[in-house]
Scaffold this motif. Structure first.
Motif, PDB file in Angstrom:
ATOM      1  N   VAL A  56      -7.966  28.630  23.125  1.00 54.61           N
ATOM      2  CA  VAL A  56      -6.479  28.692  22.958  1.00 54.61           C
ATOM      3  C   VAL A  56      -6.151  26.792  23.288  1.00 54.61           C
ATOM      4  CG1 VAL A  56      -5.281  30.993  23.222  1.00 54.61           C
ATOM      5  CG2 VAL A  56      -5.492  28.801  25.161  1.00 54.61           C
ATOM      6  N   PRO A  57      -5.467  26.644  22.399  1.00 53.24           N
ATOM      7  CA  PRO A  57      -4.512  25.445  23.626  1.00 53.24           C
ATOM      8  C   PRO A  57      -4.324  25.110  24.404  1.00 53.24           C
ATOM      9  CG  PRO A  57      -3.488  25.930  20.755  1.00 53.24           C
ATOM     10  CD  PRO A  57      -4.238  27.553  21.855  1.00 53.24           C
ATOM     11  N   ASN A  58      -4.378  24.150  24.884  1.00 54.13           N
ATOM     12  CA  ASN A  58      -4.001  23.379  26.724  1.00 54.13           C
ATOM     13  C   ASN A  58      -2.767  23.481  25.839  1.00 54.13           C
ATOM     14  OD1 ASN A  58      -3.553  22.336  28.871  1.00 54.13           O
ATOM     15  ND2 ASN A  58      -5.515  21.052  29.059  1.00 54.13           N
ATOM     16  N   ILE A  59      -1.969  24.348  27.000  1.00 56.40           N
ATOM     17  CA  ILE A  59      -0.484  24.619  26.732  1.00 56.40           C
ATOM     18  C   ILE A  59       0.044  23.099  27.318  1.00 56.40           C
ATOM     19  CG2 ILE A  59       1.552  25.986  27.000  1.00 56.40           C
ATOM     20  CD1 ILE A  59      -0.598  28.479  26.328  1.00 56.40           C
ATOM     21  N   LEU A  60      -0.296  23.479  28.972  1.00 59.67           N
ATOM     22  CA  LEU A  60       0.185  22.607  30.038  1.00 59.67           C
ATOM     23  C   LEU A  60       0.034  20.951  28.801  1.00 59.67           C
ATOM     24  CD1 LEU A  60      -0.038  23.163  33.301  1.00 59.67           C
ATOM     25  CD2 LEU A  60       2.764  22.619  32.114  1.00 59.67           C
ATOM     26  N   MET A  61      -1.491  20.065  28.405  1.00 54.32           N
ATOM     27  CA  MET A  61      -0.994  19.322  28.345  1.00 54.32           C
ATOM     28  C   MET A  61      -0.792  18.738  27.206  1.00 54.32           C
ATOM     29  SD  MET A  61      -4.865  17.460  27.293  1.00 54.32           S
ATOM     30  CE  MET A  61      -4.929  16.941  25.588  1.00 54.32           C
ATOM     31  N   MET A  62      -0.552  19.640  26.252  1.00 58.09           N
ATOM     32  CA  MET A  62      -0.954  19.584  24.347  1.00 58.09           C
ATOM     33  C   MET A  62       0.738  19.763  24.217  1.00 58.09           C
ATOM     34  SD  MET A  62      -3.341  18.488  22.656  1.00 58.09           S
ATOM     35  CE  MET A  62      -2.335  18.758  20.932  1.00 58.09           C
ATOM     36  N   GLY A  63       1.443  20.592  25.406  1.00 61.46           N
ATOM     37  CA  GLY A  63       3.340  20.085  25.470  1.00 61.46           C
ATOM     38  C   GLY A  63       3.326  18.951  26.363  1.00 61.46           C
ATOM     39  N   ALA A  64       3.175  18.381  27.377  1.00 60.58           N
ATOM     40  CA  ALA A  64       3.369  17.459  28.133  1.00 60.58           C
ATOM     41  C   ALA A  64       3.449  16.232  26.992  1.00 60.58           C
ATOM     42  CB  ALA A  64       2.529  17.324  29.017  1.00 60.58           C
ATOM     43  N   ALA A  65       2.085  16.293  25.939  1.00 59.63           N
ATOM     44  CA  ALA A  65       2.022  14.981  25.034  1.00 59.63           C
ATOM     45  C   ALA A  65       3.244  15.172  24.038  1.00 59.63           C
ATOM     46  CB  ALA A  65       0.307  15.296  24.360  1.00 59.63           C
ATOM     47  N   VAL A  66       3.852  16.259  23.878  1.00 61.78           N
ATOM     48  CA  VAL A  66       4.361  15.946  22.088  1.00 61.78           C
ATOM     49  C   VAL A  66       5.571  16.025  23.691  1.00 61.78           C
ATOM     50  CG1 VAL A  66       5.760  17.433  20.822  1.00 61.78           C
ATOM     51  CG2 VAL A  66       3.516  17.369  21.223  1.00 61.78           C
ATOM     52  N   TYR A 124       4.202  23.243  19.166  1.00 64.16           N
ATOM     53  CA  TYR A 124       3.615  22.594  18.269  1.00 64.16           C
ATOM     54  C   TYR A 124       2.780  21.474  18.595  1.00 64.16           C
ATOM     55  CZ  TYR A 124       5.392  18.510  15.234  1.00 64.16           C
ATOM     56  OH  TYR A 124       5.829  17.807  14.733  1.00 64.16           O
ATOM     57  N   LEU A 125       1.948  21.345  17.998  1.00 66.54           N
ATOM     58  CA  LEU A 125       0.908  20.368  18.127  1.00 66.54           C
ATOM     59  C   LEU A 125       0.583  19.502  17.332  1.00 66.54           C
ATOM     60  CD1 LEU A 125      -2.313  22.535  18.905  1.00 66.54           C
ATOM     61  CD2 LEU A 125      -0.545  22.069  20.074  1.00 66.54           C
ATOM     62  N   LYS A 126       0.460  18.053  18.102  1.00 63.14           N
ATOM     63  CA  LYS A 126       0.061  16.856  16.970  1.00 63.14           C
ATOM     64  C   LYS A 126      -0.237  15.834  17.789  1.00 63.14           C
ATOM     65  CE  LYS A 126       3.590  13.801  15.980  1.00 63.14           C
ATOM     66  NZ  LYS A 126       4.755  13.304  15.647  1.00 63.14           N
ATOM     67  N   GLN A 127      -1.006  14.861  17.156  1.00 61.32           N
ATOM     68  CA  GLN A 127      -1.071  13.459  17.148  1.00 61.32           C
ATOM     69  C   GLN A 127      -0.591  12.949  18.264  1.00 61.32           C
ATOM     70  OE1 GLN A 127      -3.840  10.996  14.203  1.00 61.32           O
ATOM     71  NE2 GLN A 127      -3.920   9.740  15.798  1.00 61.32           N
ATOM     72  N   VAL A 128      -0.085  12.285  19.191  1.00 59.07           N
ATOM     73  CA  VAL A 128       0.327  11.519  20.101  1.00 59.07           C
ATOM     74  C   VAL A 128      -0.061  10.160  20.368  1.00 59.07           C
ATOM     75  CG1 VAL A 128       1.589  10.990  21.960  1.00 59.07           C
ATOM     76  CG2 VAL A 128       1.143  13.154  20.822  1.00 59.07           C
ATOM     77  N   SER A 129       0.157   9.177  19.683  1.00 53.55           N
ATOM     78  CA  SER A 129      -0.377   7.795  20.201  1.00 53.55           C
ATOM     79  C   SER A 129      -0.519   7.442  21.606  1.00 53.55           C
ATOM     80  CB  SER A 129       0.699   6.480  19.330  1.00 53.55           C
ATOM     81  OG  SER A 129       1.836   6.565  19.713  1.00 53.55           O
ATOM     82  N   GLY A 130      -1.355   7.176  21.776  1.00 48.14           N
ATOM     83  CA  GLY A 130      -1.673   6.931  23.833  1.00 48.14           C
ATOM     84  C   GLY A 130      -2.545   7.603  24.081  1.00 48.14           C
ATOM     85  N   ILE A 131      -2.428   8.864  23.881  1.00 46.63           N
ATOM     86  CA  ILE A 131      -2.406   9.913  24.309  1.00 46.63           C
ATOM     87  C   ILE A 131      -4.637  10.240  23.599  1.00 46.63           C
ATOM     88  CG2 ILE A 131      -2.400  12.557  25.182  1.00 46.63           C
ATOM     89  CD1 ILE A 131      -0.420  10.429  27.005  1.00 46.63           C
ATOM     90  N   ILE A 132      -5.205  10.229  23.968  1.00 43.91           N
ATOM     91  CA  ILE A 132      -6.360   9.859  22.831  1.00 43.91           C
ATOM     92  C   ILE A 132      -6.961  11.634  23.288  1.00 43.91           C
ATOM     93  CG2 ILE A 132      -6.911   7.543  23.848  1.00 43.91           C
ATOM     94  CD1 ILE A 132      -9.169   8.850  25.615  1.00 43.91           C
ATOM     95  N   GLN A 133      -6.604  12.232  24.267  1.00 43.33           N
ATOM     96  CA  GLN A 133      -6.828  13.725  23.954  1.00 43.33           C
ATOM     97  C   GLN A 133      -6.419  14.838  22.302  1.00 43.33           C
ATOM     98  OE1 GLN A 133      -5.849  12.194  26.738  1.00 43.33           O
ATOM     99  NE2 GLN A 133      -7.474  12.313  28.149  1.00 43.33           N
ATOM    100  N   THR A 134      -5.803  13.720  22.526  1.00 46.89           N
ATOM    101  CA  THR A 134      -4.755  14.754  21.242  1.00 46.89           C
ATOM    102  C   THR A 134      -5.778  14.233  20.089  1.00 46.89           C
ATOM    103  OG1 THR A 134      -3.355  12.943  20.560  1.00 46.89           O
ATOM    104  CG2 THR A 134      -2.329  14.085  22.379  1.00 46.89           C
TER     105      THR A 134
END
Length: 504
Positions: free
Chosen positions: A134-144, A390-400
Motif C-alpha cells: 500500500v502507499p506509505n501513508i505517513l510519507m506520502m501524506g506528509a509530502a502533500v 491523495y497522491l501526487k508528485q511534490v517538487s523537492g521530495i524526490i521519493q514522490t
C-alpha cells in the motif's frame, strides 16, 4: 317455534351490536393504546424495553475490511496508472457499550460509547499477518502537506526520508496497517516540522477506532417530547462543529446514528457521524419487511458526497475535487484524506477510470438502513465507507517520483448488523404482534357485527310473518253462513225427502 326464533334473533342482534361496539372502541382506542406503548418503550428511560438495547447494544455487529493492494508500485512512481487488487474481507466482531450515562434536568442524557473489535479468522479471507503493498501513508501524506513550504524545508525532509530508507510504497501486514506500527519517520517529521502530525509512537489507520469512544454525546430522552428522542443536543459540548466553511455544513443534525424518533414518515433521516466529521442525510427508498417486521429502507442520495458545483449546498465542504468524494483533511490532521462510497460508487467516473481494478456496484457497495417506522429502531443495516489518499508528485521530495495526481483507494469497510434471536422475538411480540392483533380484531368485530345484525333482522321478520299466519280470524267474518250448495249432503237429503212426501 315463533318464540324460539324471536329469542334467537334478539340474541344475534345483541351479539351484533356488541361486536360493533367493540370494533368501534378498538378503532378509536386501539391506536391510542399502541401509541402509548410505543412511547413508553422507546424513550430513553431505565424502565423502557429499549433502554437495555440502547445502553449495551445486543445486536451482533461485524466490521469487514477490504484492502486495495497496489500491484505495480514501481510503474506508478514513473507515472503509470495504479493497478489495484482487492484483498479480504478481514472481519472483526464489534462490541458497543455506553458508559458515563448521566441524565439531566432538561430532558437530555449524556454518554460515552466505546467500541471493541476482535478479529474473526473463521469469517475472514486471510489473516492479520498477511502482507499487503500500500502507499506509505505517513510519507506520502506528509509530502502533500508540506508542498507549499519553502524548498529548503522540503529538501531537508527528502534527505531525512532517504536516510530513513523511506519509499513511496510499503509492504506491511494487515495488523500493522490497522492497529499501528513503529516508524522512525514520526519522530523525524516532528523534529523537522513541529506540529505537522500531533502524535508520537505508532501510526495505524484504526488505532483510534478500537477501545476508544466516539466523543461525548448529549441527546434528548423523549420523556417530555417523544418526537425529540435520540436527537443530538450537543457533541463534546458543541452545538456545531468548526471543520467546514459554512454554518449549514457545520450543523450537528439528527441522532447519534443508533435509533430515531418513532412514527417515522417515508422521507429521510439524519445522524451525526464523528468518523465523517459531519451530519449525514439518508433518503427513503422503499418499504419492506425484515423477518416479519415492517421496515423503511433508507439509502445515501447521490448528492451525499457531491461537490459544490454539482450540488451547491455542499460548497461548504470544499475545497472539492470530483463529485463522489469528501475531503476530510480538516478533521484528519490536515492529511490529504478523502472518504467515499466503496469503489467510488455514485462518484464521478473519472475517479474510477484513474485506476484499474474498481467495479462499483449498488448490491455490493451501497449503504442502507432498514428501520422499523413505528419505533424508529433499526432492524438491519450496513454502513459502508472507503478511505482514500491523495497522491501526487511534490517538487523537492524526490521519493514522490513522477506520480500523477490520483485519489487512491486504501481500503473500504462495512459495519453491518441485524436484530436477531431473543431480542428480535421480544421486539416482534411487544411492538409488532400485539399492535397487529389489536388492529385485526377491530376489523373482525366490525365485520362480524354486520351479518349478525342482518341475521337477527331476517329471523325477526320471519317470526312475525309466521305468527300472523297462525293467529285465529276475527268473529265478524263468520256471522253469515255460506249459501247452500248442491253438493252439501244435508241439503241434498232434505230435498229428496220433500219430493217423496209430495208423491204420496
Amino acid at each position: 317455534m315463533a318464540a324460539a326464533r324471536r329469542s334467537v334473533s334478539v340474541g344475534l342482534g345483541l351479539a351484533g351490536v356488541l361486536c360493533a361496539l367493540l370494533g368501534v372502541c378498538l378503532l378509536l382506542v386501539g391506536p391510542v393504546i399502541v401509541k402509548e406503548q410505543v412511547v413508553k418503550n422507546v424513550r430513553i428511560d431505565p424502565s423502557s424495553i429499549s433502554f437495555s438495547m440502547w445502553k449495551d447494544i445486543p445486536v451482533p455487529f461485524y466490521m469487514s475490511v477490504h484492502f486495495f493492494e497496489v500491484l505495480n508500485p514501481k510503474e506508478v512512481l514513473q507515472g503509470a496508472k495504479p493497478v489495484l487488487n482487492e484483498r479480504g474481507p478481514f472481519v472483526y466482531r464489534e462490541f458497543r457499550y455506553k458508559t458515563n450515562i448521566t441524565f439531566h434536568d432538561n430532558d437530555t442524557v449524556s454518554f460515552l460509547e466505546y467500541r471493541k473489535l476482535f478479529f474473526q479468522p473463521h469469517l475472514s479471507n486471510g489473516s492479520e499477518e498477511e502482507y499487503i503493498v500500500v502507499p506509505n501513508i505517513l510519507m506520502m501524506g506528509a509530502a502533500v502537506m508540506v508542498e507549499n513550504l519553502p524548498t529548503f524545508v522540503k529538501l531537508l525532509l527528502s534527505g531525512a526520508l532517504a536516510g530513513l530508507k523511506q519509499q513511496a510504497f510499503m509492504n506491511r501486514t494487515v495488523g500493522e496497517i490497522m492497529w499501528g506500527y513503529e516508524d522512525p519517520l514520526i519522530d523525524a517529521i516532528n523534529a523537522l516540522v513541529p506540529g505537522l502530525i500531533p502524535f508520537k509512537g505508532k501510526f495505524g489507520l484504526f488505532m483510534e477506532f478500537n477501545n476508544s469512544d466516539s466523543g461525548l454525546f448529549t441527546v434528548n430522552t423523549g420523556m417530555k417530547n417523544i418526537s425529540r428522542v435520540h436527537i443530538v443536543d450537543s457533541w463534546n459540548g458543541l452545538k456545531k462543529v468548526n471543520y467546514w466553511r459554512s454554518d449549514e455544513c457545520n450543523m450537528i443534525n439528527g441522532t447519534a446514528g443508533e435509533m430515531w424518533p418513532p412514527f417515522m414518515s417515508p422521507t429521510s433521516l439524519e445522524f451525526y457521524s464523528p468518523d465523517a466529521c459531519r451530519s449525514m442525510t439518508l433518503v427513503y427508498e422503499r418499504s419492506g419487511k425484515f423477518k416479519g417486521v415492517p421496515t423503511y429502507r433508507f439509502v445515501a442520495p447521490k448528492t451525499l458526497f457531491a461537490n459544490g458545483t454539482d450540488y451547491p449546498p455542499n460548497e461548504g465542504f470544499c475545497p472539492c475535487m470530483q463529485s463522489g468524494i469528501l475531503n476530510v483533511s480538516t478533521c484528519r490532521l490536515n492529511a490529504p484524506m478523502f472518504i467515499s462510497h466503496p469503489h467510488f460508487y455514485n462518484a464521478d467516473p473519472a475517479l474510477v477510470n484513474a485506476v484499474e481494478g474498481l467495479h462499483p456496484s449498488k448490491d455490493h457497495h451501497a449503504l442502507f438502513l432498514d428501520v422499523h417506522p413505528m419505533t424508529g429502531i433499526p432492524m438491519n443495516c450496513s454502513i459502508k465507507l472507503q478511505l482514500n489518499l491523495y497522491l501526487k508528485q511534490v517538487s523537492g521530495i524526490i521519493q514522490t517520483g513522477k506520480i500523477k495526481p490520483v485519489v487512491l483507494p486504501l481500503l473500504w469497510f462495512a459495519e453491518s448488523g441485524s436484530i436477531e434471536g431473543s431480542v428480535l422475538k421480544q421486539f416482534y411480540t411487544n411492538l409488532v404482534l400485539i399492535p397487529s392483533v389489536l388492529d385485526y380484531l377491530q376489523y373482525i368485530f366490525l365485520g362480524l357485527s354486520v351479518p349478525l345484525i342482518i341475521s337477527a333482522a331476517v329471523l325477526m321478520a320471519t317470526s312475525q310473518r309466521t305468527t300472523a299466519e297462525k293467529s285465529p280470524r276475527h268473529p265478524a267474518t263468520q256471522s253469515h253462513p255460506p249459501p247452500p250448495s248442491e253438493t252439501t249432503p244435508l241439503l241434498h237429503d232434505a230435498g229428496t225427502l220433500s219430493q217423496d212426501d209430495a208423491e204420496a
